[in-house]
Motif scaffolding. Structure first.
Motif, PDB file in Angstrom:
ATOM      1  N   ALA A  60      -4.805  -7.864  15.269  1.00 16.18           N
ATOM      2  CA  ALA A  60      -3.756  -6.872  15.522  1.00 16.18           C
ATOM      3  C   ALA A  60      -4.338  -5.513  15.898  1.00 16.18           C
ATOM      4  O   ALA A  60      -3.682  -4.505  15.751  1.00 16.18           O
ATOM      5  CB  ALA A  60      -2.852  -6.741  14.295  1.00 16.18           C
ATOM      6  N   LEU A  85      -6.810   6.481   6.998  1.00 14.29           N
ATOM      7  CA  LEU A  85      -6.067   6.307   5.747  1.00 14.29           C
ATOM      8  C   LEU A  85      -6.974   5.745   4.659  1.00 14.29           C
ATOM      9  O   LEU A  85      -6.946   6.188   3.506  1.00 14.29           O
ATOM     10  CB  LEU A  85      -4.895   5.348   5.961  1.00 14.29           C
ATOM     11  CG  LEU A  85      -3.604   5.927   6.491  1.00 14.29           C
ATOM     12  CD1 LEU A  85      -2.606   4.830   6.788  1.00 14.29           C
ATOM     13  CD2 LEU A  85      -3.023   6.895   5.468  1.00 14.29           C
ATOM     14  N   ALA A 133       0.843  -1.193   0.000  1.00 15.85           N
ATOM     15  CA  ALA A 133       0.000   0.000   0.000  1.00 15.85           C
ATOM     16  C   ALA A 133       0.878   1.241   0.000  1.00 15.85           C
ATOM     17  O   ALA A 133       0.637   2.196  -0.749  1.00 15.85           O
ATOM     18  CB  ALA A 133      -0.939  -0.001   1.202  1.00 15.85           C
ATOM     19  N   HIS A 144       0.911   6.474  11.224  1.00 14.24           N
ATOM     20  CA  HIS A 144       0.608   5.036  11.185  1.00 14.24           C
ATOM     21  C   HIS A 144       1.881   4.223  11.471  1.00 14.24           C
ATOM     22  O   HIS A 144       1.874   3.309  12.296  1.00 14.24           O
ATOM     23  CB  HIS A 144       0.063   4.716   9.791  1.00 14.24           C
ATOM     24  CG  HIS A 144      -0.639   3.385   9.654  1.00 14.24           C
ATOM     25  ND1 HIS A 144      -1.709   3.022  10.424  1.00 14.24           N
ATOM     26  CD2 HIS A 144      -0.429   2.343   8.809  1.00 14.24           C
ATOM     27  CE1 HIS A 144      -2.126   1.817  10.060  1.00 14.24           C
ATOM     28  NE2 HIS A 144      -1.358   1.378   9.085  1.00 14.24           N
ATOM     29  N   VAL A 193       2.327  -7.384  15.504  1.00 16.47           N
ATOM     30  CA  VAL A 193       1.812  -8.427  16.370  1.00 16.47           C
ATOM     31  C   VAL A 193       2.595  -9.704  16.060  1.00 16.47           C
ATOM     32  O   VAL A 193       2.960  -9.965  14.914  1.00 16.47           O
ATOM     33  CB  VAL A 193       0.303  -8.594  16.124  1.00 16.47           C
ATOM     34  CG1 VAL A 193       0.029  -9.237  14.784  1.00 16.47           C
ATOM     35  CG2 VAL A 193      -0.329  -9.373  17.241  1.00 16.47           C
TER      36      VAL A 193
HETATM   37  C1  HEM Z   1      -2.955   3.621   2.620  1.00 13.87           C
HETATM   38  C2  HEM Z   1      -3.282   2.738   3.480  1.00 13.87           C
HETATM   39  C3  HEM Z   1      -2.342   1.997   4.442  1.00 13.87           C
HETATM   40  C4  HEM Z   1      -0.963   1.889   4.453  1.00 13.87           C
HETATM   41  C5  HEM Z   1       0.031   2.510   3.484  1.00 13.87           C
HETATM   42  C6  HEM Z   1      -0.609   1.057   5.584  1.00 13.87           C
HETATM   43  C7  HEM Z   1       0.672   0.657   5.905  1.00 13.87           C
HETATM   44  C8  HEM Z   1       1.006  -0.258   6.899  1.00 13.87           C
HETATM   45  C9  HEM Z   1       2.252  -0.954   7.050  1.00 13.87           C
HETATM   46  C10 HEM Z   1       3.450  -0.767   6.132  1.00 13.87           C
HETATM   47  C11 HEM Z   1       2.151  -1.771   8.134  1.00 13.87           C
HETATM   48  C12 HEM Z   1       3.190  -2.759   8.677  1.00 13.87           C
HETATM   49  C13 HEM Z   1       3.384  -3.996   7.825  1.00 13.87           C
HETATM   50  C14 HEM Z   1       2.121  -4.719   7.401  1.00 13.87           C
HETATM   51  O1  HEM Z   1       1.241  -5.011   8.213  1.00 13.87           O
HETATM   52  O2  HEM Z   1       2.049  -5.008   6.211  1.00 13.87           O
HETATM   53  C15 HEM Z   1       0.843  -1.574   8.708  1.00 13.87           C
HETATM   54  C16 HEM Z   1       0.360  -2.182   9.851  1.00 13.87           C
HETATM   55  C17 HEM Z   1      -0.890  -1.931  10.409  1.00 13.87           C
HETATM   56  N1  HEM Z   1      -1.958  -1.319   9.775  1.00 13.87           N
HETATM   57 FE1  HEM Z   1      -1.843  -0.316   8.043  1.00 13.87          FE
HETATM   58  N2  HEM Z   1      -1.762   0.705   6.256  1.00 13.87           N
HETATM   59  C18 HEM Z   1      -2.842   1.238   5.579  1.00 13.87           C
HETATM   60  C19 HEM Z   1      -4.179   1.068   5.911  1.00 13.87           C
HETATM   61  C20 HEM Z   1      -4.646   0.472   7.074  1.00 13.87           C
HETATM   62  C21 HEM Z   1      -6.036   0.191   7.384  1.00 13.87           C
HETATM   63  C22 HEM Z   1      -7.219   0.455   6.452  1.00 13.87           C
HETATM   64  C23 HEM Z   1      -6.055  -0.367   8.645  1.00 13.87           C
HETATM   65  C24 HEM Z   1      -7.250  -0.860   9.448  1.00 13.87           C
HETATM   66  C25 HEM Z   1      -8.302  -0.249   9.703  1.00 13.87           C
HETATM   67  C26 HEM Z   1      -4.690  -0.432   9.115  1.00 13.87           C
HETATM   68  C27 HEM Z   1      -4.297  -0.891  10.367  1.00 13.87           C
HETATM   69  C28 HEM Z   1      -3.026  -1.330  10.658  1.00 13.87           C
HETATM   70  C29 HEM Z   1      -2.629  -1.922  11.912  1.00 13.87           C
HETATM   71  C30 HEM Z   1      -3.509  -2.104  13.152  1.00 13.87           C
HETATM   72  C31 HEM Z   1      -1.283  -2.307  11.771  1.00 13.87           C
HETATM   73  C32 HEM Z   1      -0.412  -3.016  12.811  1.00 13.87           C
HETATM   74  C33 HEM Z   1      -0.489  -4.468  12.513  1.00 13.87           C
HETATM   75  C34 HEM Z   1       0.347  -5.309  13.433  1.00 13.87           C
HETATM   76  O3  HEM Z   1       0.841  -4.812  14.446  1.00 13.87           O
HETATM   77  O4  HEM Z   1       0.494  -6.503  13.112  1.00 13.87           O
HETATM   78  N3  HEM Z   1      -3.868   0.069   8.132  1.00 13.87           N
HETATM   79  N4  HEM Z   1       0.147  -0.652   7.919  1.00 13.87           N
END
Ligand code: HEM
Ligand code: HEM
Ligand code: FES
Lengths: 176, 449
Positions: free
Chosen positions: B127, B142, B58, B220, B231
Motif C-alpha cells: 500500500a 508519525l 493506533a 495522514h 488499497v
Molecule cells: C500513530 C501512528 C499511525 C496512525 C494513528 C495511523 C492511522 C492510519 C489509519 C486509521 C489508516 C487507515 C486504516 C488502516 O489501514 O488501518 C492508515 C492507513 C495507512 N497508513 Fe497509517 N497510521 C499510523 C502509522 C503509520 C506508519 C508507521 C506507516 C508506514 C510507514 C503508515 C502508513 C500508512 C499507509 C501507507 C496507509 C494507507 C494504506 C492503504 O491505503 O491501504 N501509517 N493509517
C-alpha cells in the motif's frame, strides 16, 4: 512620447509589474530574515546555559580538605561533587569522574579488587582511571585539581575527556 | 417558549421544523461523523483481513494517551526532587490515579506494537506505491513522533528505571561523530541528567510532540481520502479494474470502526486493572542497578552496540535503515502488486525463506561473536575490526541474499525488495528479543528463566 520598449504595447503595465515583482522579492527577503531571526532566538533560548550564576560557580568548586588527610594508595568518593579523589602511591592526586565512559553508568570503587567495576556492561578501570577491560572506549574523565595552602579543591565545572592515562595528568602537592 | 426550549433551539436551529426537513439536520450530524471519510467506500476495503483494524487502533490509543496524559498533567510535577513523590501521591491518594497512570502506560507501549504491526501490514499489502507514496513518509514521521513520545515519557517518573535507561540511551548520542557531544548536551540541557533534563523532556512530551501528532495525523487521514480510500485487497491473480463495488460508509465502515475501538478500550482497561505500571525506587545518581537496560524498544540497538563499533551501531546502520525506509515508495517496481498480500504466491515462499534465514543467521552471528570471536568482552572497540569488517560481511550477506533469491526464484524486484525487508526486519526483531530476555547481569547471555 518615446517608448522604451517598442515591442511592448503597454509599457506602463510592464514597469508596474516589474516594480511589483521587485517588491514581492523584497517581502520574501524580509520574510526570510525574520524567519532566520526567529530560529536564532529559539536556538539561543533553548541552548544549554554555560554561564551559571556565580553562586553556582562557587558551589562547583569542592573543598576536599588538607592534603595530608588522604593516604597514598586510597580512593575517596565525593558524593556531592560526583567524583573520586585518588591519591596514588607516589603522593600525586587525580580527580576522576564517576561516570563510565561507555554509556554513563556510575562506577563504584571495589577496594577488594583494587579497581572500578561498572555494573552496567562490566567495564573495568584501574586506580588511575585507565581502561583494563572494555567495552569502555576511554579512560575515566578528569576534573581539575587546585592545591592552595596545602588545601585541596576540585573544580567540578572543568571536566576533561582523555583517551588514556599519562603522567602529566597527575597533580602533586608542593614539597614542604 | 420556555427557556430550556429556547436554548435547545439555539443549539439545534432546525429542531422545530417539520419532520421532513429534520432529515436534513440528521444529514449534518452524519457529515460530522463522516469527517475525512467519503460517503461511500469500496466494499472490499472493509474486510478485516486487509487492515486488521490496526490504523484505527493506533488512532484510538493516541486519543486515549491524550486524555489520560492531560489528567496526569494536573498531578505530576516536573522537578527532580518532586517528580517521584508526585507519582507516589498520584498512586496512593488520588482516586483512580493508579488506574489513569496504568492506562497511559499500557496505551503507550501498546501503541508502539500496534503502529509497528500497522507499518508491516501497509508494507506487505503493497500500500505504499503511487498514489500512496507520500502517506508512507507521513506514516514514518508519525512513527518517529510515537517513539520520541515514549522515550520522553519514560524519564518522567524519575525512578531508578527511568533515570538509568535515559542515561544510557542519551549517552548513545555521544558516539555520533562531530555533533555527538553537542547533541547530548542539548537533549539533556547539560552534561548529565538534572533539572533541565526533566523540564526539557516534560515540555517536549506534553506540548511539542502532542502538537506535532495533532498536525500530522489529520494529514495522514486526508491522504487516504485523496488516494480514494485504502488499497483494494485482491488475490494474486485477480485483475484490478473490476473490484470497485461501493457501499455506504454509514453504517458499514463506522460500525466496524466503533466495534474495533470498543474492543480495544476494553482490553486496555482490563490490562490496566490487572497490571500496574512499574515504578522502581527513587532515582539515585550514585547507584546504577545491574543490569541497566535501555527502554525495551531500544533493546535492538543496545544489542547491536555489543557487537559493532558504536559509530556503526548508533549512527551508520540506523542512518542506512532510515534511508532505506524512505526510499521504499520511490523505487521503480517491475510489477503491479498493490493489494496482494506478500506480492504473489512466489513472494510468500520467498518471505518464509527470508524469515528462517534471518533467524538462523542472526542467532549464529551473535553466538559466534560472543563465544568464539568474543568482541564483547575483550579489546577496546576498534573501528576496523569491530566496525568496518563486520559491516562489510553483513552488507555482503544481504546483497548476496538479494541476488541469490532474485535469480533462484526468477522474481520481480517487488518480491526481492520484500525479501530483503523481511531479512532486516526479522534480524531487528531477533536482536530486540535477545536484548530484552536473554541478557542478564553484566549483559552476559543467559536463559530468561
Ligand atoms: C500513530 C501512528 C499511525 C496512525 C494513528 C495511523 C492511522 C492510519 C489509519 C486509521 C489508516 C487507515 C486504516 C488502516 O489501514 O488501518 C492508515 C492507513 C495507512 N497508513 Fe497509517 N497510521 C499510523 C502509522 C503509520 C506508519 C508507521 C506507516 C508506514 C510507514 C503508515 C502508513 C500508512 C499507509 C501507507 C496507509 C494507507 C494504506 C492503504 O491505503 O491501504 N501509517 N493509517
Ligand atoms: C503518543 C502519545 C504519548 C505517548 C506514547 C506517551 C508515553 C508516555 C510514557 C511511556 C510515559 C511513562 C509512564 C510510565 O510508564 O511511568 C508517560 C508519562 C507521562 N505522560 Fe505521556 N505519552 C503520550 C502523550 C501524552 C500527552 C498528550 C500528555 C499530556 C499532555 C502526556 C503526559 C504525561 C505525563 C504528565 C506523564 C508522567 C506521569 C507518569 O509517568 O505516569 N503524555 N507518557
Ligand atoms: S556503562 Fe559502564 S560498561 Fe556500559
Amino acid at each position: 512620447m518615446t517608448n522604451p520598449h517598442p515591442q511592448n504595447n503597454n509599457p506602463e503595465k510592464e514597469s508596474a509589474s516589474s516594480r511589483r515583482s521587485l517588491l514581492t522579492k523584497l517581502w520574501v527577503l524580509l520574510g526570510i530574515v525574520a524567519l532566520a531571526e526567529l530560529i536564532g532566538i529559539v536556538f539561543a533560548f533553548l541552548k544549554p546555559n554555560p554561564k551559571k550564576s556565580s553562586a553556582a560557580d562557587r558551589a562547583a568548586i569542592i573543598v576536599a580538605g588538607p592534603v595530608d588527610t588522604f593516604q597514598p594508595g586510597t580512593v575517596t568518593a565525593f558524593v556531592r561533587g560526583k567524583f573520586y579523589l585518588v591519591r596514588l602511591e607516589d603522593g600525586g592526586f587525580l580527580a576522576l569522574s564517576r561516570s563510565c565512559t561507555h554509556l554513563g553508568c556510575t562506577v563504584p570503587w571495589v577496594a577488594k579488587e583494587n579497581k572500578f567495576i561498572c555494573p552496567c556492561h562490566s567495564s573495568e578501570f584501574d586506580i588511575r582511571g585507565e581502561v583494563i577491560s572494555p567495552p569502555a572506549p576511554r579512560a575515566l574523565d578528569l576534573y581539575q585539581i587546585i592545591i592552595e595552602n596545602n588545601v585541596l579543591k576540585v573544580d567540578t565545572n572543568k571536566r576533561k575527556k582523555r583517551s588514556e592515562f599519562t603522567a602529566g595528568q597527575i597533580t602533586y602537592p608542593k614539597k614542604t | 417558549m420556555n427557556i430550556i426550549e429556547r436554548i435547545r433551539l439555539s443549539i439545534f436551529p432546525g429542531a422545530h421544523k417539520p419532520a421532513e426537513e429534520q432529515k436534513g439536520q440528521r444529514k449534518y450530524f452524519r457529515s460530522l461523523l463522516l469527517h475525512f471519510r467519503p460517503r461511500v467506500v469500496p466494499e472490499r476495503t472493509l474486510r478485516f483481513s486487509l487492515t486488521w483494524g490496526l490504523g484505527g487502533m493506533a488512532a484510538v490509543l493516541v486519543f486515549l494517551l491524550f486524555g489520560t496524559g492531560l489528567m496526569l498533567k494536573f498531578v505530576y510535577e516536573p522537578f527532580p526532587d518532586r517528580a517521584y513523590d508526585s507519582i507516589l501521591h498520584l498512586q496512593q491518594n488520588i482516586p483512580f490515579g493508579q488506574l489513569i497512570r496504568n492506562i497511559h502506560h499500557w496505551s503507550a507501549n501498546g501503541l508502539l506494537v500496534i503502529a509497528f504491526l500497522h507499518f508491516l501490514r501497509v508494507f506487505f499489502t503493497g500500500a505504499f506505491v503511487a498514489p500512496r507514496q507520500f502517506n508512507w513518509i507521513i506514516g514514518l514521521a508519525l512513527f518517529a513522533a510515537v517513539i520520541l513520545s515514549n522515550f520522553t515519557g519514560y524519564l518522567l517518573p524519575w525512578d531508578q528505571l527511568a533515570f538509568w535507561a535515559i542515561t544510557i540511551s542519551s549517552s548513545m548520542l555521544e558516539y555520533i561523530p562531530g555533533v555527538g557531544t553537542w547533541l547530548q548536551e542539548s537533549v539533556l540541557g547539560g552534561p548529565e541528567l538534572g533539572p533541565t533534563t526533566i523540564s526539557n523532556f516534560y515540555a517536549i512530551h506534553t506540548a511539542v510532540l502532542p502538537a506535532l501528532l495533532l498536525l500530522i495525523m489529520p494529514f495522514h487521514f486526508w491522504r487516504i481520502r485523496k488516494a480514494n480510500g485504502l488499497v483494494i485487497p485482491r488475490l494474486p491473480d485477480e485483475e484490478t479494474e473490476t473490484l470497485g463495488e461501493k457501499v455506504n460508509t454509514i453504517p458499514n465502515l463506522i460500525v466496524r470502526e466503533v466495534a474495533v475501538a470498543l474492543v480495544l478500550l476494553a482490553v486496555i482497561l482490563v490490562i490496566s486493572m490487572l497490571f500496574n505500571a512499574p515504578l522502581a525506587a527513587k532515582a539515585n545518581p550514585g547507584l546504577s542497578p545491574n543490569p541497566t537496560k535501555a527502554p525495551w524498544y531500544f533493546m535492538g540497538i543496545q544489542e547491536m552496540l555489543l557487537h559493532f563499533h558504536p559509530v556503526f551501531s548508533l549512527f551508520i546502520i540506523p542512518l542506512m535503515l532510515v534511508f532505506g525506509l524512505l526510499c521504499i515508495p520511490y523505487i521503480n517496481y517491475q510489477s503491479e502488486t498493490a493489494g496482494v498480500w506478500f506480492c504473489s504466491n512466489r513472494g510468500r515462499r520467498m518471505a518464509l525463506i527470508a524469515v528462517l534465514t534471518s533467524i538462523a543467521a542472526t542467532v549464529t552471528g551473535i553466538l559466534a561473536d560472543e563465544l568464539i570471536i568474543g568482541s564483547v568482552l575483550t579489546g577496546p572497540p576498534d573501528i576496523i575490526s569491530s566496525g568496518l569488517v563486520p559491516i562489510v560481511i553483513v552488507l555482503a550477506g544481504c546483497i548476496g541474499f538479494y541476488i541469490f533469491m532474485k535469480k533462484r526464484f526468477g522474481a520481480a524486484n517487488n518480491e526481492a525488495v520484500q525479501t530483503l525487508f523481511i531479512l532486516l526486519a526479522t534480524a531487528f526483531l531477533v536482536l530486540t528479543i535477545i536484548g530484552i530476555w536473554f541478557r542478564g547481569t553484566g549483559m552476559r547471555l543467559m536463559w530468561p528463566w
